[in-house]
Design an enzyme around this catalytic site. Structure first.
Site, short mmCIF file in Angstrom:
data_model
loop_
_atom_site.label_atom_id
_atom_site.label_comp_id
_atom_site.label_asym_id
_atom_site.label_seq_id
_atom_site.Cartn_x
_atom_site.Cartn_y
_atom_site.Cartn_z
CD GLN A 138 -119.32 70.80 -53.61
OE1 GLN A 138 -119.41 71.99 -53.89
NE2 GLN A 138 -118.98 69.89 -54.51
CB CYS A 149 -116.07 72.99 -59.74
SG CYS A 149 -114.28 72.82 -59.69
CG ASP A 160 -115.71 66.40 -56.63
OD1 ASP A 160 -115.56 67.34 -57.44
OD2 ASP A 160 -116.34 66.54 -55.56
CB CYS A 195 -127.42 92.94 -54.76
SG CYS A 195 -125.92 93.44 -53.89
#
Length: 453
Positions: A286, A411, A384, A74
């Site tokens: 997600q 996460c 979650d 990038c």
């Protein structure tokens, strides 16, 4: 200890990586954190900040390069804060994320008998994001710019492409930038708290190619609204939905509560294997659809469903994991504190003809006790939570409920480790599997299996 002062030029060998992907050099056990330096590299660096317990350095030269160093593809990588690991080979990224999990669960928390699996990676770790949130601003020449923030700042790096976004998103971004310039749309200026256009948000269905374009504005009044929609439809005739989201708060929150559909449907549709989901502009869904299927398949494996189990899906959102499990379970009960998410979950259950599901709005720890009073006893609890992890009251409620298995998706492995220590009162942490949901970044998702002792 050897004196360390700002602007010192030093050399050293990198001995470790932080969870942020920074190289660590030590001087008499005092750590210096150096972005983009890799383990085993001999480097020259400049001290740019000195704190009581650590210092920050800037990489100047690499005298001996790591075999894991690669050229970042990038062109914006050195300036943009979106990615942190493009200079590290993908195989080494996966190993680094596994090491983070080992460090948290085995070295720090001493879950020595718990298995830490290899990180589940992608075949092609690029172009994976199905949602882009792109800030809009102006540069010093008063020109419209769009891109992503410089690391740890709100300075926008003007960009034409991003290698982790869906390729359609950059096409939309570049077209929108041109439209905003041509129609002289007012641009929000964060420091002055004035102007209209704040963010462009693009969502796509990974398996359906449906696309939603959302313009986030500082207020409802938008004189060029119809002209913008017309130009978007000329450029992208297959767009499914165009929306305006009103955010007139002066905060870092990207989207406000009110949305107006300017064209097409209120939602887009996507699929995860055999399940179909309606996704609104506000839905939590997600970001990496390909990896989500792998994550959820591992969760189902851990749940050990035979069709006879009652499953409790806490923090259920729009019902993705619960509906994914429903065909394999006797009944799935979902609970979520956000009312709109529960409405979406109920609609998604109808779409998927899942008659063995119940979704309720409320705090998980309170609703669980209500279900318990009704005689509902879950065999498996799915967890979650957001990054902050579970509330301690929720953990204590789980401990009184005593399901056979807890499958915990996280996460943020650091808060998952904290919660695992609380669950250890009654549960054995069997294994943890890291899943690379965000390649080229330091983020790692995990799914863990806890069995009742």
């Amino acid at each position: 200890m050897q004196a360390i002062a700002k602007n010192d030029i030093k050399t050293g060998t990198v001995v470790d990586l932080t969870h942020e992907g920074h190289g660590v050099v030590k001087i008499d056990r005092f750590p210096i954190f150096i972005p983009q330096a890799l383990i085993n590299e001999q480097i020259e660096y400049k001290i740019i900040k000195v704190k009581k317990n650590f210092a920050i350095g800037k990489l100047l030269n690499i005298n001996t390069r790591s075999e894991n160093r690669v050229a970042p593809p990038c062109i914006y990588y050195e300036r943009c804060g979106g990615c942190q690991l493009q200079h590290l080979s993908y195989e080494a990224q996966l190993e680094m994320k596994k090491e983070q999990v080992i460090n948290l669960f085995q070295r720090k928390a001493h879950f020595d008998n718990s298995k830490i699996n290899d990180t589940v990676g992608m075949t092609d770790p690029w172009r994976y994001r199905n949602k882009s949130q792109i800030p809009v601003g102006k540069n010093e020449q008063n020109e419209v710019i769009m891109g992503f923030y410089r690391q740890r700042s709100h300075d926008i790096i003007d960009m034409e492409s991003c290698l982790i976004q869906d390729s359609q998103h950059q096409e939309v971004m570049n077209e929108v930038k041109s439209i905003l310039k041509d129609l002289n749309v007012s641009i929000y200026q964060e420091q002055l708290k004035k102007g209209l256009m704040r963010h462009l948000v693009v969502r796509t269905g990974y398996h359906t190619d449906e696309m939603m374009i959302i313009f986030v504005t500082n207020g409802k009044k938008w004189p060029q609204k119809n002209a913008v929609v017309e130009k978007i439809l000329d450029a992208f005739p297959n767009v499914t939905s165009i929306k305006q989201n009103i955010n007139d708060s002066h905060s870092n929150v990207i989207m406000g509560r009110q949305s107006i559909t300017l064209y097409g449907k209120d939602t887009i549709i996507d699929q995860l294997t055999d399940s179909t989901f309606k996704i609104s502009d506000q839905s939590f869904y997600q970001i990496n659809s390909e990896q989500t299927e792998k994550l959820y398949n591992k969760a189902i494996e851990y749940a050990q469903l035979t069709g006879n189990e009652v499953v409790l899906d806490t923090y259920c959102g729009i019902g993705t994991i619960g509906l994914y499990m429903a065909p394999h379970a006797k009944h799935v009960y979902g609970v979520e504190v956000v009312p709109s998410a529960i409405e979406d979950a109920q609609q998604n259950a109808t779409i998927n003809q899942c008659n063995n599901t119940t979704f309720v709005c409320g705090k998980a720890e309170e609703v669980i006790l209500q279900w318990k009073a009704q005689g509902i006893k879950p065999d498996v609890v799915m967890v979650d939570p957001p990054r902050k992890g579970c509330d301690e009251t929720f953990i204590q409620t789980l401990l009184t409920l005593e399901p056979k298995r807890i499958v915990y998706i996280s996460c943020n492995p650091a808060t998952q480790q904290r919660d695992a220590l609380l669950l250890a009162e009654k549960y054995q942490l069997e294994e943890v599997t890291p899943v690379d949901m965000f390649p080229q970044t330091t983020h790692v998702e995990t799914v863990a299996l806890f069995n009742l002792k």
